[in-house]
Write a protein that holds these residues in place. Structure first.
Motif, PDB file in Angstrom:
ATOM      1  N   GLU A  17       0.845  -1.312  -0.384  1.00  0.00           N
ATOM      2  CA  GLU A  17       0.361  -0.361   0.184  1.00  0.00           C
ATOM      3  C   GLU A  17       0.714   1.179   0.076  1.00  0.00           C
ATOM      4  OE1 GLU A  17      -4.189   0.408   2.185  1.00  0.00           O
ATOM      5  OE2 GLU A  17      -2.358   1.983   3.603  1.00  0.00           O
ATOM      6  N   GLU A  18       2.150   0.956   0.694  1.00  0.00           N
ATOM      7  CA  GLU A  18       2.973   2.659   1.055  1.00  0.00           C
ATOM      8  C   GLU A  18       3.531   2.481  -0.446  1.00  0.00           C
ATOM      9  OE1 GLU A  18       7.204   3.259   3.337  1.00  0.00           O
ATOM     10  OE2 GLU A  18       5.547   1.982   4.088  1.00  0.00           O
ATOM     11  N   ASP A  19       3.364   1.400  -1.422  1.00  0.00           N
ATOM     12  CA  ASP A  19       4.130   2.176  -2.719  1.00  0.00           C
ATOM     13  C   ASP A  19       3.772   2.084  -3.604  1.00  0.00           C
ATOM     14  OD1 ASP A  19       6.842   0.254  -1.749  1.00  0.00           O
ATOM     15  OD2 ASP A  19       6.402  -1.305  -2.093  1.00  0.00           O
ATOM     16  N   ILE A  20       2.275   2.118  -3.577  1.00  0.00           N
ATOM     17  CA  ILE A  20       1.005   2.003  -4.396  1.00  0.00           C
ATOM     18  C   ILE A  20       0.140   3.732  -4.184  1.00  0.00           C
ATOM     19  CG2 ILE A  20      -1.464   2.217  -4.851  1.00  0.00           C
ATOM     20  CD1 ILE A  20      -0.898  -1.161  -4.287  1.00  0.00           C
ATOM     21  N   ASN A  21       0.838   4.226  -3.188  1.00  0.00           N
ATOM     22  CA  ASN A  21       0.642   5.619  -2.229  1.00  0.00           C
ATOM     23  C   ASN A  21       1.645   6.552  -3.164  1.00  0.00           C
ATOM     24  OD1 ASN A  21      -3.021   5.803  -1.671  1.00  0.00           O
ATOM     25  ND2 ASN A  21      -2.043   4.549   0.024  1.00  0.00           N
ATOM     26  N   ALA A  22       2.162   5.951  -2.982  1.00  0.00           N
ATOM     27  CA  ALA A  22       3.860   7.269  -3.212  1.00  0.00           C
ATOM     28  C   ALA A  22       4.321   6.920  -4.701  1.00  0.00           C
ATOM     29  CB  ALA A  22       5.293   6.377  -2.798  1.00  0.00           C
ATOM     30  N   VAL A  61      -5.186  11.416  -4.011  1.00  0.00           N
ATOM     31  CA  VAL A  61      -5.961  10.702  -4.307  1.00  0.00           C
ATOM     32  C   VAL A  61      -5.491  10.135  -2.872  1.00  0.00           C
ATOM     33  CG1 VAL A  61      -5.473   8.109  -5.564  1.00  0.00           C
ATOM     34  CG2 VAL A  61      -5.894  10.520  -6.243  1.00  0.00           C
ATOM     35  N   ILE A  62      -5.656   8.523  -2.863  1.00  0.00           N
ATOM     36  CA  ILE A  62      -5.495   7.424  -1.705  1.00  0.00           C
ATOM     37  C   ILE A  62      -6.075   6.492  -1.748  1.00  0.00           C
ATOM     38  CG2 ILE A  62      -5.090   7.102   1.098  1.00  0.00           C
ATOM     39  CD1 ILE A  62      -6.602  10.061   1.338  1.00  0.00           C
ATOM     40  N   VAL A  63      -4.981   5.521  -1.728  1.00  0.00           N
ATOM     41  CA  VAL A  63      -5.781   4.071  -1.904  1.00  0.00           C
ATOM     42  C   VAL A  63      -5.667   2.971  -1.145  1.00  0.00           C
ATOM     43  CG1 VAL A  63      -4.611   1.548  -3.681  1.00  0.00           C
ATOM     44  CG2 VAL A  63      -4.590   4.359  -4.208  1.00  0.00           C
ATOM     45  N   ASP A  64      -6.544   2.055  -0.216  1.00  0.00           N
ATOM     46  CA  ASP A  64      -6.658   2.207   1.107  1.00  0.00           C
ATOM     47  C   ASP A  64      -6.951   0.726   0.670  1.00  0.00           C
ATOM     48  OD1 ASP A  64      -7.088   1.621   3.766  1.00  0.00           O
ATOM     49  OD2 ASP A  64      -8.583   2.658   3.673  1.00  0.00           O
ATOM     50  N   LEU A  65      -5.815  -0.392   0.932  1.00  0.00           N
ATOM     51  CA  LEU A  65      -6.333  -1.617   0.942  1.00  0.00           C
ATOM     52  C   LEU A  65      -6.630  -2.281   2.299  1.00  0.00           C
ATOM     53  CD1 LEU A  65      -1.850  -2.521  -0.667  1.00  0.00           C
ATOM     54  CD2 LEU A  65      -4.524  -2.228  -2.156  1.00  0.00           C
TER      55      LEU A  65
END
Length: 154
Positions: free
Chosen positions: A36-41, A56-60
């Motif tokens: 999740e950290e890599d996706i949001n970065a 934008v925030i991606v929450d797994l």
């Protein structure tokens, strides 16, 4: 004459051996894990392609992904939007479906969800078409921290 038969036999054996090489190709399992950290970065999340989209925030979450953002139209107040996506594997292909979406706290209608899913399906198919090698997706697992995709390739 015997020499000719021997040469023809060797050529035939060589041709048959060459035809057998593709049959000897093996499947290879490839696992891709995204945090999740890599996706949001990632660049596309931190710098969305549309200027009207920000924060934008991606929450797994277990078995689903929730994407939240702020939509700002020219001359209008910012509107918080969100979408919940669920992966599905059909015939070795990964697709994503929006199961819920909202804008400014108001849920999207079933008709709008159908339109969103049709748009996502087309965009995903076009994106994957040029990126993926031959193979099949065998599993997708989503936890609170990671997405793990397992594929078999030739």
């Amino acid at each position: 004459m015997k020499l000719r038969k021997l040469i023809l036999s060797l050529i035939l054996i060589g041709v048959l051996a060459a035809m057998a090489v593709p049959a000897l190709a093996y499947e290879r399992t490839v696992t891709l894990t995204l945090s999740e950290e890599d996706i949001n970065a990632s660049f596309v999340v931190t710098n969305p392609p549309r200027r009207t989209v920000s924060d934008v925030i991606v929450d797994l979450q277990p078995d689903q992904v929730v994407i939240s953002a702020i939509f700002t139209s020219r001359g209008k107040n910012p509107i918080p939007v969100s979408a919940t996506l669920v992966p599905t594997i059909t015939n070795g292909r990964l697709t994503w479906s929006v199961t819920a979406a909202s804008a400014n706290g108001q849920p999207a209608s079933a008709d709008l969800l159908s339109q969103i899913n049709a748009s996502i399906a087309t965009a995903w198919r076009n994106y994957i078409k040029g990126k993926a090698s031959t193979g099949k997706v065998t599993s997708v697992e989503i936890s609170d921290d990671n997405i793990t995709i397992v594929r078999t390739t030739l």
